[in-house]
Write a protein that holds these residues in place. Sequence first.
Motif, PDB file in Angstrom:
ATOM      1  N   ALA A 146       0.829  -1.209   0.000  1.00 28.11           N
ATOM      2  CA  ALA A 146       0.000   0.000   0.000  1.00 28.11           C
ATOM      3  C   ALA A 146       0.859   1.254   0.000  1.00 28.11           C
ATOM      4  N   VAL A 147       1.979   1.213   0.707  1.00 26.76           N
ATOM      5  CA  VAL A 147       2.907   2.346   0.703  1.00 26.76           C
ATOM      6  C   VAL A 147       3.562   2.485  -0.662  1.00 26.76           C
ATOM      7  N   ALA A 148       3.945   1.362  -1.258  1.00 23.68           N
ATOM      8  CA  ALA A 148       4.599   1.395  -2.572  1.00 23.68           C
ATOM      9  C   ALA A 148       3.687   1.988  -3.631  1.00 23.68           C
ATOM     10  N   ARG A 149       2.353   1.894  -3.421  1.00 21.14           N
ATOM     11  CA  ARG A 149       1.413   2.414  -4.429  1.00 21.14           C
ATOM     12  C   ARG A 149       1.143   3.903  -4.282  1.00 21.14           C
ATOM     13  N   LEU A 150       1.531   4.535  -3.173  1.00 21.30           N
ATOM     14  CA  LEU A 150       1.336   5.978  -3.014  1.00 21.30           C
ATOM     15  C   LEU A 150       2.069   6.704  -4.130  1.00 21.30           C
ATOM     16  N   ARG A 151       1.444   7.756  -4.649  1.00 24.64           N
ATOM     17  CA  ARG A 151       1.975   8.387  -5.862  1.00 24.64           C
ATOM     18  C   ARG A 151       2.625   9.734  -5.547  1.00 24.64           C
ATOM     19  N   ILE A 152       3.726   9.982  -6.239  1.00 19.65           N
ATOM     20  CA  ILE A 152       4.466  11.234  -6.057  1.00 19.65           C
ATOM     21  C   ILE A 152       4.894  11.766  -7.416  1.00 19.65           C
ATOM     22  N   GLY A 153       5.281  13.023  -7.435  1.00 17.02           N
ATOM     23  CA  GLY A 153       5.819  13.640  -8.639  1.00 17.02           C
ATOM     24  C   GLY A 153       6.767  14.755  -8.260  1.00 17.02           C
ATOM     25  N   GLY A 154       7.634  15.118  -9.189  1.00 17.43           N
ATOM     26  CA  GLY A 154       8.564  16.197  -8.925  1.00 17.43           C
ATOM     27  C   GLY A 154       9.915  15.938  -9.538  1.00 17.43           C
ATOM     28  N   SER A 155      10.825  16.875  -9.367  1.00 20.62           N
ATOM     29  CA  SER A 155      12.185  16.769  -9.888  1.00 20.62           C
ATOM     30  C   SER A 155      13.142  16.835  -8.714  1.00 20.62           C
ATOM     31  N   PHE A 156      14.083  15.886  -8.639  1.00 15.14           N
ATOM     32  CA  PHE A 156      14.933  15.757  -7.468  1.00 15.14           C
ATOM     33  C   PHE A 156      16.397  15.558  -7.870  1.00 15.14           C
ATOM     34  N   SER A 157      17.269  15.995  -6.979  1.00 14.39           N
ATOM     35  CA  SER A 157      18.701  15.827  -7.190  1.00 14.39           C
ATOM     36  C   SER A 157      19.095  14.385  -6.917  1.00 14.39           C
ATOM     37  N   LEU A 158      19.910  13.834  -7.789  1.00 15.85           N
ATOM     38  CA  LEU A 158      20.408  12.484  -7.590  1.00 15.85           C
ATOM     39  C   LEU A 158      21.500  12.428  -6.527  1.00 15.85           C
ATOM     40  N   THR A 159      22.038  13.573  -6.168  1.00 14.35           N
ATOM     41  CA  THR A 159      23.127  13.619  -5.189  1.00 14.35           C
ATOM     42  C   THR A 159      22.643  14.055  -3.803  1.00 14.35           C
ATOM     43  N   GLN A 160      21.346  14.368  -3.667  1.00 13.41           N
ATOM     44  CA  GLN A 160      20.809  14.808  -2.378  1.00 13.41           C
ATOM     45  C   GLN A 160      19.563  13.996  -2.033  1.00 13.41           C
ATOM     46  N   LEU A 161      19.749  12.710  -1.951  1.00 13.88           N
ATOM     47  CA  LEU A 161      18.643  11.805  -1.650  1.00 13.88           C
ATOM     48  C   LEU A 161      18.082  12.066  -0.255  1.00 13.88           C
ATOM     49  N   ASP A 162      18.907  12.587   0.650  1.00 14.99           N
ATOM     50  CA  ASP A 162      18.433  12.846   2.011  1.00 14.99           C
ATOM     51  C   ASP A 162      17.289  13.854   2.012  1.00 14.99           C
ATOM     52  N   ARG A 163      17.316  14.820   1.094  1.00 15.30           N
ATOM     53  CA  ARG A 163      16.221  15.791   1.015  1.00 15.30           C
ATOM     54  C   ARG A 163      14.939  15.135   0.532  1.00 15.30           C
ATOM     55  N   PHE A 164      15.071  14.219  -0.383  1.00 16.43           N
ATOM     56  CA  PHE A 164      13.905  13.483  -0.855  1.00 16.43           C
ATOM     57  C   PHE A 164      13.291  12.691   0.292  1.00 16.43           C
ATOM     58  N   ALA A 165      14.134  11.999   1.059  1.00 11.92           N
ATOM     59  CA  ALA A 165      13.628  11.199   2.170  1.00 11.92           C
ATOM     60  C   ALA A 165      12.999  12.082   3.245  1.00 11.92           C
ATOM     61  N   ALA A 166      13.616  13.241   3.531  1.00  8.05           N
ATOM     62  CA  ALA A 166      13.095  14.130   4.567  1.00  8.05           C
ATOM     63  C   ALA A 166      11.739  14.712   4.188  1.00  8.05           C
ATOM     64  N   ALA A 167      11.471  14.891   2.884  1.00  7.64           N
ATOM     65  CA  ALA A 167      10.213  15.483   2.448  1.00  7.64           C
ATOM     66  C   ALA A 167       9.053  14.500   2.467  1.00  7.64           C
ATOM     67  N   LEU A 168       9.344  13.213   2.400  1.00  8.24           N
ATOM     68  CA  LEU A 168       8.276  12.225   2.276  1.00  8.24           C
ATOM     69  C   LEU A 168       7.248  12.281   3.405  1.00  8.24           C
ATOM     70  N   PRO A 169       7.644  12.304   4.693  1.00 11.34           N
ATOM     71  CA  PRO A 169       6.624  12.330   5.756  1.00 11.34           C
ATOM     72  C   PRO A 169       5.797  13.606   5.779  1.00 11.34           C
ATOM     73  N   GLN A 170       6.305  14.677   5.160  1.00 12.29           N
ATOM     74  CA  GLN A 170       5.557  15.927   5.119  1.00 12.29           C
ATOM     75  C   GLN A 170       4.487  15.922   4.029  1.00 12.29           C
ATOM     76  N   LEU A 171       4.669  15.126   3.027  1.00  9.46           N
ATOM     77  CA  LEU A 171       3.777  15.169   1.874  1.00  9.46           C
ATOM     78  C   LEU A 171       3.014  13.878   1.644  1.00  9.46           C
ATOM     79  N   LEU A 172       3.446  12.802   2.233  1.00 12.83           N
ATOM     80  CA  LEU A 172       2.758  11.524   2.107  1.00 12.83           C
ATOM     81  C   LEU A 172       2.457  10.985   3.502  1.00 12.83           C
ATOM     82  N   PRO A 173       1.428  10.178   3.640  1.00 15.03           N
ATOM     83  CA  PRO A 173       1.060   9.633   4.954  1.00 15.03           C
ATOM     84  C   PRO A 173       1.980   8.482   5.365  1.00 15.03           C
TER      85      PRO A 173
END
Length: 365
Positions: free
Chosen positions: A307-334
């Motif tokens: 069910a988590v794998a099916r949650l949908r996202i979109g956007g453009s992200f840096s390949l060298t700053q994965l930590d920012r992607f991970a930090a944003a997930l709880p703010q925008l997804l349940p």
Amino acid sequence: MTALPSRHAFGPSAQEQADLREYADFAATQDGVALAAATWFSRRQHLDAQEQANLAAWLAADPLHAHAYAQLQHAHGAARRIPAHIAARWAVPQPAPAPAQAPRRPFLRSLLPYAAAAMLVLGVGAGGYQWRQQPVFSQSYASARGQRLAVALPDGSTLQLDTATQLHVTLYRQRREVRLAHGEALFQVQSKQGQPFNVLSGPVTVTVVGTQFSVRNTLAHDGQLRVAVQHGHVRVAGARQEQVALTAGQGVTADAGGRLSAVASLAPDSVAPWRTGRVTFGNVPLGAALAEFERYGDTGLVVRDPAVARLRIGGSFSLTQLDRFAAALPQLLPVQIVRSGATSTISMAPKAAAQPPAMQLPKNK
């Protein structure tokens, strides 16, 4: 009293047995998939409805089938350009009519000439003859996981290879050819009159004269092959003689069977964003987004809940700053992220509300 049928009616005649042996001897010297593709290709204009369905099923059964058939299409086009006086050297003799007293089965009578002629076309078209077929340049290139590689070709064209990409370039006197085994590459093709530039990948062939476009073969990763055009125009051919023309800002996808999608419009800067160290998602499942990051290196992020794998996202992200992607997930997804050593598990947040229909993550810098 009813007459008994003759012995011949209970089994193949001596002539038919000879036919079977003749075809078996020929088939034993050929690659099985290539021979099947050649036979289907030679008979393509004489198939009834059931045989057409059988051909479609054969193409869809294995990516190797579709690839072999696509090679036949390309080889056939090359063979048709051979001058008549040269092609006559490889002419396949027509079989002599069988004696009236020993009729031969139509299938056996026609199959061997069809297959032999088709294998001849494949051999001639793919390099089995010397006329115009000696390469002037041949080189393989490969990028490692997380690596990008820039290549300058002798004809003035340039290639940029994305992560984990493998391809082979062959330049002939009157055509140029790239075989993309897997991964993605951006092509900046130098226009040369009378020297088309072909990219063959899986069941798809992309033909250009001068343009900039990308071809991505991740059939083993997500079952898709994508072509996207940034400048100029290209022609994309699938495995079933489908063809579409693409211009700047357009793209098309194909599956493992060579079936082409409808032409899609592309967002600005969406063609090969990895050139600038970014990855772009357009409302895709979270599992697919994480799998794309994994193509470039270990992320340490794990999803075990479908069910988590099916949650949908979109956007453009840096390949060298994965930590920012991970930090944003709880703010925008349940979701919540639980870290344990080098692994971070993404799971559904406690008492999480249903996700909105579409979530769009902002660009990170």
